[in-house]
Design a protein around this motif. Structure first.
Motif, PDB file in Angstrom:
ATOM      1  N   PHE A  51     112.646  88.225  39.735  1.00 39.15           N
ATOM      2  CA  PHE A  51     113.181  86.555  40.462  1.00 39.15           C
ATOM      3  C   PHE A  51     113.847  85.988  39.056  1.00 39.15           C
ATOM      4  O   PHE A  51     113.603  86.566  38.174  1.00 39.15           O
ATOM      5  CB  PHE A  51     111.639  86.365  41.356  1.00 39.15           C
ATOM      6  N   PRO A  52     114.953  85.158  39.172  1.00 39.00           N
ATOM      7  CA  PRO A  52     115.310  84.169  37.933  1.00 39.00           C
ATOM      8  C   PRO A  52     114.422  82.992  37.436  1.00 39.00           C
ATOM      9  O   PRO A  52     113.574  82.843  37.792  1.00 39.00           O
ATOM     10  CB  PRO A  52     116.417  83.787  38.853  1.00 39.00           C
TER      11      PRO A  52
ATOM     12  N   MET B 291     121.560  88.077  42.833  1.00 37.57           N
ATOM     13  CA  MET B 291     122.073  87.713  43.122  1.00 37.57           C
ATOM     14  C   MET B 291     122.158  86.399  42.278  1.00 37.57           C
ATOM     15  O   MET B 291     122.601  84.783  41.465  1.00 37.57           O
ATOM     16  CB  MET B 291     123.202  86.422  44.833  1.00 37.57           C
ATOM     17  N   ASN B 292     120.760  86.396  41.714  1.00 35.90           N
ATOM     18  CA  ASN B 292     120.567  85.541  41.062  1.00 35.90           C
ATOM     19  C   ASN B 292     120.609  83.797  41.273  1.00 35.90           C
ATOM     20  O   ASN B 292     120.569  83.118  40.774  1.00 35.90           O
ATOM     21  CB  ASN B 292     121.800  85.460  39.456  1.00 35.90           C
ATOM     22  N   ILE B 293     119.749  83.462  42.293  1.00 33.78           N
ATOM     23  CA  ILE B 293     120.233  82.658  43.323  1.00 33.78           C
ATOM     24  C   ILE B 293     118.882  81.748  43.426  1.00 33.78           C
ATOM     25  O   ILE B 293     117.768  82.854  43.739  1.00 33.78           O
ATOM     26  CB  ILE B 293     120.984  82.170  45.026  1.00 33.78           C
ATOM     27  N   PRO B 294     117.617  80.638  43.051  1.00 34.75           N
ATOM     28  CA  PRO B 294     116.061  81.437  43.091  1.00 34.75           C
ATOM     29  C   PRO B 294     115.998  80.498  44.140  1.00 34.75           C
ATOM     30  O   PRO B 294     116.695  80.204  45.575  1.00 34.75           O
ATOM     31  CB  PRO B 294     116.698  79.924  42.030  1.00 34.75           C
TER      32      PRO B 294
ATOM     33  N   GLY C 232     129.129  78.916  47.849  1.00 36.23           N
ATOM     34  CA  GLY C 232     127.596  78.636  46.667  1.00 36.23           C
ATOM     35  C   GLY C 232     126.929  77.823  47.046  1.00 36.23           C
ATOM     36  O   GLY C 232     126.546  77.073  47.333  1.00 36.23           O
ATOM     37  N   ILE C 233     125.342  78.334  47.116  1.00 37.62           N
ATOM     38  CA  ILE C 233     124.286  78.563  47.488  1.00 37.62           C
ATOM     39  C   ILE C 233     124.047  78.119  46.045  1.00 37.62           C
ATOM     40  O   ILE C 233     124.144  78.189  45.298  1.00 37.62           O
ATOM     41  CB  ILE C 233     123.685  79.450  48.433  1.00 37.62           C
ATOM     42  N   THR C 234     122.972  76.718  46.127  1.00 35.39           N
ATOM     43  CA  THR C 234     122.256  76.434  45.260  1.00 35.39           C
ATOM     44  C   THR C 234     120.203  77.532  45.061  1.00 35.39           C
ATOM     45  O   THR C 234     119.893  77.246  44.142  1.00 35.39           O
ATOM     46  CB  THR C 234     122.009  74.737  44.977  1.00 35.39           C
ATOM     47  N   ASP C 235     119.893  77.197  46.894  1.00 34.55           N
ATOM     48  CA  ASP C 235     118.573  77.534  46.427  1.00 34.55           C
ATOM     49  C   ASP C 235     118.558  78.308  48.567  1.00 34.55           C
ATOM     50  O   ASP C 235     119.247  77.980  48.937  1.00 34.55           O
ATOM     51  CB  ASP C 235     117.455  76.504  46.626  1.00 34.55           C
ATOM     52  N   ILE C 236     117.035  78.650  48.147  1.00 33.15           N
ATOM     53  CA  ILE C 236     117.054  79.309  49.160  1.00 33.15           C
ATOM     54  C   ILE C 236     116.094  78.788  49.639  1.00 33.15           C
ATOM     55  O   ILE C 236     115.076  79.190  49.027  1.00 33.15           O
ATOM     56  CB  ILE C 236     117.159  80.984  49.014  1.00 33.15           C
ATOM     57  N   ALA C 237     115.206  78.938  50.999  1.00 34.40           N
ATOM     58  CA  ALA C 237     114.486  79.039  51.272  1.00 34.40           C
ATOM     59  C   ALA C 237     113.517  79.742  52.915  1.00 34.40           C
ATOM     60  O   ALA C 237     114.406  80.286  53.435  1.00 34.40           O
ATOM     61  CB  ALA C 237     113.956  77.402  52.610  1.00 34.40           C
TER      62      ALA C 237
END
Lengths: 441, 318
Positions: free
Chosen positions: B102-103, B288-291, B263-268
């Protein structure tokens, strides 16, 4: 990530040529690739283990056939194993020939029950049934409204449930009303629920006992991962469903869940959902699913689509013309129209084996190209269409103006047409093969 | 047949499903995420052998983390495991490796909203829980004393607007809607305008579910984003993508394509209250380094929780 399994196997088996029989040692590398492919496709870990050991047992000791490469041979075994695991040919819903029947849809939240309910109703009406949609999802906000709208769009009657009614009461009331109104098939859309929610699973059981449906269909998302086995098993244990519908198959998921669900429940997969429209609903074909899970493309669907789109009579006429080398621009246009009927080029290409999905996404082929070509040909006079050689610079200018393109586009089209013409002269055989070379790219 | 294979697993699951009792709030729920069965066989006495490693591999794959990452982790730990004395130590190592997928947390998740309106676009594949997540977020922000507005930019699915209206009422938020079938980008554009005019703190934009492979629909999403940007004079601050915890390897393809388009900033990560482990987000985070910002563990409002890799990995292994 999802390269073609055939290619992978080919490279794994390269050294195998010349060996007399498949032995444990020399198929090991290949089976590793099969295992990877299955896990990437979300087939459950334990199912994979079982399948791999079965395939191993079957492969070892088999003579390497002359006609097949070792890779092809292993693939053949894998495919046979898969197809037999996934059940025999397509099975229809168990509602035909009955006076009064009902289909109940069950599954997790968001698996696509409501959309599927509309599709089943639409399908059954085409088969001469009189479906009646019954929404019993009294929990999710606006779920009843959703089915009502789906019904209204398809012109299929929907029972007017309200959220203060109990699900069983709704079903019983709807059943009575259906008999009065002459609707013969109830399609009951239940609320999505977790398989570990005992209270809601109990409610399903109550519904089942109360209305005794002729079909209970478990609706599962094709993108489901490893847990598909637990989910399907829990639903089956409580409800003992009669069949499975796999939804969202129009995405790029390989759909290994299909194999997992079948392996743990033994229940037949009946239909697949391939889009949001009511018509995007197809019978399930075990062999095609096997190819898809293995990442080998869906050649059969491609051929079927092509057959559907090509008018046989037209095709024969075309063949005659081709033989006489009388293939005109008008025919060229007709050919493009029938390719267009088969769907987008990308969709078609993605069904073929050996096509890398990643490259396909980069290809960026514009289906509008076809529209442009048609427009250009439509702007030509009949004489021009029959004798393309008379098209000179000033005619080109007129055609370009008429179809809203540049003269270069007209040139491009003429070039690909004359190229096709040359090919036709060379092959002079007709049918699908020449059609392929006619594509302007 | 294959059926027998699953009998062994069942017992442990029945035990763990007891954990899901509503009474036990918060982290205990997330315990099931990813590592449920691990503690069972990591005892101090157990030696590190082929069997143990194979079982670890099985657990990783069964969590939907993917074969690629499983291989990556297995290679790492089996190399180092030779120096370790017991399974207990191996657990520590595995924990570290999993955590490193996880980032680093940027501590952004709960900070005050700097610019007004704070626009959050919620996107994702059909049936992944966009509207429910959005509804819970709306209530969350309202409870924080924020002025919340909801935009019904899912103009496609039948009764999507009605569904959102019910959530808006629950959250005491205002709603901007057009007719079903109208242009979603126009709804988004209007909503940003209205949010600015009415001095709204948080604007939540609901979009229609779409498969990531549908080019036209993905372009539509791009257009929605651009229309927000035009009115807002900056891109939406958050583009939150919902991923269903039951999703398998396709989740990566979903995240990749959505990210490519908008461009996704976050994931739920939604629907974690089932028996799925949701491991695919670890795969997404690594690749992908997406939090991962939130997890959804139930249908009620408090069931949307902040995701905290460190906290839950520690809580699992302490």
């Amino acid at each position: 990530m999802f390269e073609n399994l055939t290619e992978k196997l080919n490279s794994a088996f390269k050294k195998l040529k010349g060996h007399g029989v498949l032995s444990e040692k020399n198929i090991e590398k290949g089976l590793k690739q099969v295992r990877m492919a299955l896990l990437e496709a979300d087939v459950n870990y334990k199912v994979v283990k079982k399948v791999i050991s079965d395939i191993k047992d079957r492969s070892i000791g088999q003579e390497v056939m002359d006609s097949l490469s070792p890779a092809q041979q292993v693939i053949k075994i894998v495919k046979e194993e898969f197809t037999s695991m996934m059940g025999s040919a397509h099975m229809d819903f168990n509602v035909h020939g009955k006076l009064q029947s009902s289909i109940m849809l069950i599954g997790l939240q968001g698996s696509g029950k409501t959309t599927t309910a509309g599709k089943i109703a639409f399908y059954l009406r085409k088969k001469g049934k009189k479906p009646y949609l019954v929404p019993v999802d009294v929990y999710r906000p606006a779920a009843i409204d959703q089915l009502k709208k789906v019904g209204a769009n398809l012109d299929i009657p929907v029972f007017s449930s309200t959220i203060d009614m109990k699900p069983l009461y709704i079903c019983q009331k709807a059943e009575k009303l259906a008999i009065e109104q002459g609707y013969d098939t109830l399609i009951i859309d239940t609320a999505g629920r977790l398989h570990i929610n005992e209270e809601l699973m109990g409610e399903l059981l109550q519904l089942k006992q109360g209305i005794n449906p002729s079909e209970i269909l478990f609706v599962a998302d094709a993108m489901t991962g490893q847990d598909a086995v637990n989910i399907a098993k829990s639903f089956d244990k409580t409800i003992d469903f009669t069949g499975v519908i796999l939804t969202k198959m129009d995405g790029d998921a390989r759909g290994g869940a299909a194999l997992s669900i079948k392996a743990v429940t033994g229940k037949p997969l009946k239909f697949i959902g391939v889009g949001e429209k009511a018509t995007a609903f197809e019978p399930f074909h075990p062999d095609r699913m096997a190819s898809r899970i293995l990442g080998m493309g869906d050649t059969l669907s491609f051929i079927e689509k092509a057959q559907d789109a090509l008018d046989q009579k037209q095709a024969k006429e075309l063949e005659k013309k081709l033989r006489k080398n009388q293939f005109t621009l008008e025919d060229f246009k007709n050919q493009i129209a029938s390719v267009k009927k088969m769907g987008s080029i990308k969709d078609l290409l993605s069904m073929l084996p050996g096509i890398n999905k990643k490259q396909l996404n980069k290809l960026n082929f514009d289906d509008k190209e076809f529209v442009r070509i048609e427009a250009i040909i439509n702007s030509m006079t009949g004489q021009e269409r029959r004798f393309h050689k008379i098209i000179n610079a000033s005619r080109k200018k007129r055609i370009a103006k008429g179809s809203g393109v540049s003269v270069q586009n007209v040139n491009k089209l003429l070039k690909s047409y004359t190229h096709t013409l040359k090919m036709v002269k060379k092959i002079n055989k007709g049918g699908m093969r020449s059609l392929k070379s006619m594509l302007p790219f | 047949m294959v059926l027998n294979l699953f009998k062994k697993k069942k017992k442990s699951r029945e035990k763990s499903s007891g954990v899901f009792k509503k009474l036990i709030q918060g982290l205990s729920k997330t315990k099931n995420f990813l590592f449920t069965d691990i503690d069972n066989f990591f005892s101090k006495k157990r030696a590190i052998d082929e069997n143990l490693l194979e079982e670890i591999e099985e657990i990783l794959i069964m969590s939907d983390i993917g074969i690629e990452i499983t291989d990556f982790i297995m290679k790492k730990i089996s190399k180092k495991s030779k120096k370790l004395a017991s399974a207990d130590e191996l657990k520590e190592l595995l924990k570290q490796e999993l955590l490193s997928l996880f980032p680093e947390k940027s501590d952004k998740s709960n900070e005050l909203i700097p610019s007004k309106p704070h626009v959050i676009m919620v996107v994702g594949v059909n049936g992944t829980g966009k509207t429910t997540t959005l509804g819970k977020l709306a209530i969350r922000y309202t409870l924080q004393g924020k002025k919340v507005m909801i935009a019904a930019a899912d103009t496609f699915r039948a009764a999507a607007i009605e569904q959102l209206e019910i959530w808006a009422k629950r959250a005491n938020a205002s709603i901007i809607k057009h007719k079903e079938g109208s242009d979603p980008a126009a709804v988004a554009f209007d909503s940003v305008g209205a949010a600015i005019a009415r001095d709204i703190d948080v604007l939540l934009i609901d979009t229609a579910g779409r498969l990531h492979t549908q080019k036209n629909l993905m372009n539509e999403l791009k257009k929605i984003k651009l229309c927000c940007e035009k009115k807002l004079k900056q891109p939406p601050q958050e583009i939150l993508m919902t991923i269903d915890a039951t999703t398998g390897q396709n989740g990566l393809s979903q995240a990749k394509l959505f990210h490519e388009y908008i461009g996704i900033t976050d994931i739920a990560l939604t629907k974690l209250d089932g028996t799925s482990k949701g491991g695919i987000v670890a795969c997404i985070a690594k690749n992908m380094n997406i939090p991962i910002k939130y997890i959804g563990v139930g249908e009620s409002i408090e069931d949307l929780q902040d995701f905290d890799a460190k906290l839950f990995v520690n809580a699992l292994f302490e």
